[in-house]
Motif scaffolding. Structure first.
Motif, PDB file in Angstrom:
ATOM      1  N   LYS A   1       6.458  26.386 -25.791  1.00 17.38           N
ATOM      2  CA  LYS A   1       7.854  26.214 -26.191  1.00 17.38           C
ATOM      3  C   LYS A   1       8.086  26.832 -27.569  1.00 17.38           C
ATOM      4  O   LYS A   1       7.248  26.691 -28.466  1.00 17.38           O
ATOM      5  N   ASP A   2       9.199  27.546 -27.698  1.00 14.17           N
ATOM      6  CA  ASP A   2       9.644  28.205 -28.934  1.00 14.17           C
ATOM      7  C   ASP A   2       8.822  29.431 -29.324  1.00 14.17           C
ATOM      8  O   ASP A   2       8.997  29.975 -30.412  1.00 14.17           O
TER       9      ASP A   2
ATOM     10  N   GLY B   1       9.307  27.619 -15.985  1.00 13.73           N
ATOM     11  CA  GLY B   1       9.923  27.331 -17.266  1.00 13.73           C
ATOM     12  C   GLY B   1      11.337  27.877 -17.378  1.00 13.73           C
ATOM     13  O   GLY B   1      11.986  28.180 -16.377  1.00 13.73           O
TER      14      GLY B   1
ATOM     15  N   VAL C   1      11.015  26.180 -23.032  1.00 16.77           N
ATOM     16  CA  VAL C   1      10.006  25.167 -22.707  1.00 16.77           C
ATOM     17  C   VAL C   1       8.707  25.937 -22.472  1.00 16.77           C
ATOM     18  O   VAL C   1       8.710  27.166 -22.500  1.00 16.77           O
ATOM     19  N   ASP C   2       7.608  25.256 -22.221  1.00 15.13           N
ATOM     20  CA  ASP C   2       6.377  25.967 -21.877  1.00 15.13           C
ATOM     21  C   ASP C   2       6.639  26.819 -20.633  1.00 15.13           C
ATOM     22  O   ASP C   2       7.264  26.350 -19.676  1.00 15.13           O
TER      23      ASP C   2
END
Length: 150
Positions: A37-38, A57, A101-102
């Motif tokens: 994530k990110d 995702g 998200v992942d």
């Protein structure tokens, strides 16, 4: 390198109507990657080296304006292709892609794009249709924004 399992893509709309052998051939040039994530998958205006399909995702497509503001241009959902700069005739990415998200992503080198589009016309046609649909959505949003009351 371990061969990717065709079941990763066989049910995705992008690969529908293709024979199992064709799907396997397309997968030969792909690599699988995980992004937390990110994590940024690619940056706006970076050299476009790959194109991608999101397997798992969600991804934010972010454009940075000349004055530094970030605008979310769209979200990519599972099964969608993104980063198709080569299909647009671009050498750089027009926006950044960030894992919301992942995520699990398949990536192909842009050098394979012309060959894949030539050898698998349904694949190329589906990608061009996707790009066309996204352009229409963008144009609709521009019209909506320009005709809304302040």
């Amino acid at each position: 390198m371990v061969a990717l399992d065709r079941s990763l893509i066989s049910q995705l709309p992008l690969f529908q109507g293709m024979a199992p052998q064709e799907q396997s051939e397309i997968l030969k040039g792909a690599r699988s990657s995980r992004y937390a994530k990110d994590t940024t998958i690619f940056e706006q205006e970076a050299e476009a080296q790959s194109f991608f399909v999101l397997i798992s995702g969600h991804i934010r497509v972010v454009r940075t304006t000349p004055d530094g503001q970030q605008v979310i241009a769209r979200y990519i959902s599972e099964g969608e292709i993104f980063g198709v700069a080569a299909a647009l005739g671009r050498t750089t990415y027009p926006a950044s892609a960030v894992a919301a998200v992942d995520c699990v992503v398949l990536a192909w080198p842009n050098a394979l794009w012309p060959e894949l589009a030539r050898r698998f016309p349904a694949f190329g046609a589906t990608i061009y249709r996707t790009v066309g649909t996204r352009l229409q959505e963008a144009q609709t949003r521009v019209v909506e924004m320009s005709t809304e009351q302040v």
